[in-house]
Design an enzyme around this catalytic site. Structure first.
Site, PDB file in Angstrom:
ATOM      1  N   CYS A 175       0.809  -1.221   0.000  1.00 14.40           N
ATOM      2  CA  CYS A 175       0.000   0.000   0.000  1.00 14.40           C
ATOM      3  C   CYS A 175       0.846   1.276   0.000  1.00 14.40           C
ATOM      4  O   CYS A 175       0.329   2.357  -0.288  1.00 14.40           O
ATOM      5  CB  CYS A 175      -0.941  -0.001   1.201  1.00 14.40           C
ATOM      6  N   HIS A 233      -2.925   7.114   2.604  1.00 14.07           N
ATOM      7  CA  HIS A 233      -3.421   5.833   2.093  1.00 14.07           C
ATOM      8  C   HIS A 233      -4.798   5.571   2.689  1.00 14.07           C
ATOM      9  O   HIS A 233      -5.004   5.705   3.899  1.00 14.07           O
ATOM     10  CB  HIS A 233      -2.454   4.712   2.481  1.00 14.07           C
ATOM     11  N   ASN A 287     -10.118   0.065   0.095  1.00 10.81           N
ATOM     12  CA  ASN A 287      -8.655   0.057   0.137  1.00 10.81           C
ATOM     13  C   ASN A 287      -8.149  -0.487  -1.197  1.00 10.81           C
ATOM     14  O   ASN A 287      -8.327  -1.657  -1.505  1.00 10.81           O
ATOM     15  CB  ASN A 287      -8.189  -0.830   1.294  1.00 10.81           C
TER      16      ASN A 287
END
Length: 326
Positions: free
Chosen positions: A111, A253, A283
């Site tokens: 990520c 993020h 996500n």
């Protein structure tokens, strides 16, 4: 010299899946998901590959930058869900967009991947090696999650984001990044096991064991994120001799609304400075930051001269932050 973001672009699969739709195929509910994550829906591939989404996002970023693909000297694509082992995603994008003069590669920092790729480009620019680059974060995570595990599959979405950057004499770019492989087991997904004529016991593995899925210790990841992200942001602000009050936008993020709220609280900054899109994207791993960057850019929220902080964290464990002038 330091990098300057000249254009942004993003791409999401057309198929949007709501929490209510998920509740029809597994033991979950809209209330359960929203209360724990802030996610209402996510875009799931109906056949779009990682490269397809990366190419769409890249073309839109080039159009936004007013740059031809032939001008690019470097392409870095960040992903944990490439379509192929070979060729790498960067080369696949290079071929599709006609960036005939670019060096292309792929990077995996989960990520935090887009941020690590952006920092890598900054290093190349500062060294005087390249001047124009394309940085991409793209994922099709829906092929990697266990759709029988409600603790993970409800979190993730598919998509891609890209940024066209160039060398500039004015402005600033400071970054920090880190890794802690000792805790890598809290968020993992196994690749192919060793399976050849000389390792006979591997033949007994079930098909599901051969193709593992994303596994996550959510509590450990949460604790890691709310501690590490504020520390990384403070570190990069110190390097740039800036204060949190001088930052116009914090683009983090998009993993969990609670994590972003906790980071804002620890930094003593209003959540209004932390734009979020996880409510409709979920996500998207390495695609998370560039998709958000493109959304806020297209909304006209980013103004030249503003101070921006980007920060990401993910499997590895990896984390980092960047301070830049828009």
């Amino acid at each position: 010299m330091r990098l300057r973001i000249r254009g942004t672009g993003s791409a999401l699969p057309a198929h949007c899946v709501t929490n209510d739709e998920l509740s029809r195929i597994m033991d979950t509910s809209d209330e359960w998901i929203v209360s724990r994550t802030g996610i209402h829906s996510r875009h799931i591939s109906h056949g779009e590959a990682t490269t397809d989404l990366c190419v769409q996002a890249s073309r839109r970023a080039l159009a936004d930058a007013g740059m031809d693909a032939e001008e690019l000297e470097l392409i870095i694509a960040a992903t944990v869900s490439p379509d192929d082992y070979l060729p790498n995603t960067g080369c696949a994008v290079q071929s599709a967009i006609g960036a005939v003069h670019a060096v292309a590669m792929e990077l995996n920092a989960a990520c935090a991947g887009f941020l690590f790729a952006l920092n890598t480009v900054q290093a190349y620019i500062q060294a005087g090696i390249y001047r124009k680059a394309l940085v991409i974060g793209g994922e099709v995570l829906s092929k990697m999650v266990d759709w029988e595990d409600r603790s993970t599959c409800v979190l993730f979405g598919d998509g891609a984001g890209a940024a066209v950057v160039e060398a500039a004499e004015e402005g600033y770019y400071f970054f920090c990044q880190g890794s802690d492989g000792r805790k890598g087991n809290v968020l993992s997904c196994r690749n192919r096991r060793v399976c050849n004529p000389f390792v006979s016991e591997e033949k007994a593995l079930s098909e599901k064991e051969k193709q593992d899925y994303v596994r996550m210790d959510g509590r450990e990841v949460f604790r890691f994120a709310v501690r590490t992200v504020p520390e990384a942001i403070r570190e990069v602000l110190q390097r740039g001799e800036r204060t949190v009050e001088e930052v116009d936008w914090f683009l983090l993020h998009q993993a969990n609304e609670r994590i972003i709220s906790a980071v804002a609280k620890r930094l003593k900054v209003s959540e209004e400075k932390f734009p979020m899109n996880l409510d409709h994207c979920g996500n998207t791993s390495a695609a998370s930051i560039p998709i958000l960057l493109d959304e806020v850019n297209k909304k006209g929220l980013l103004k030249r001269g503003q101070t921006i902080v980007l920060s990401g964290f993910g499997a590895g464990l990896t984390w980092g932050a960047a301070l830049l002038k828009w």
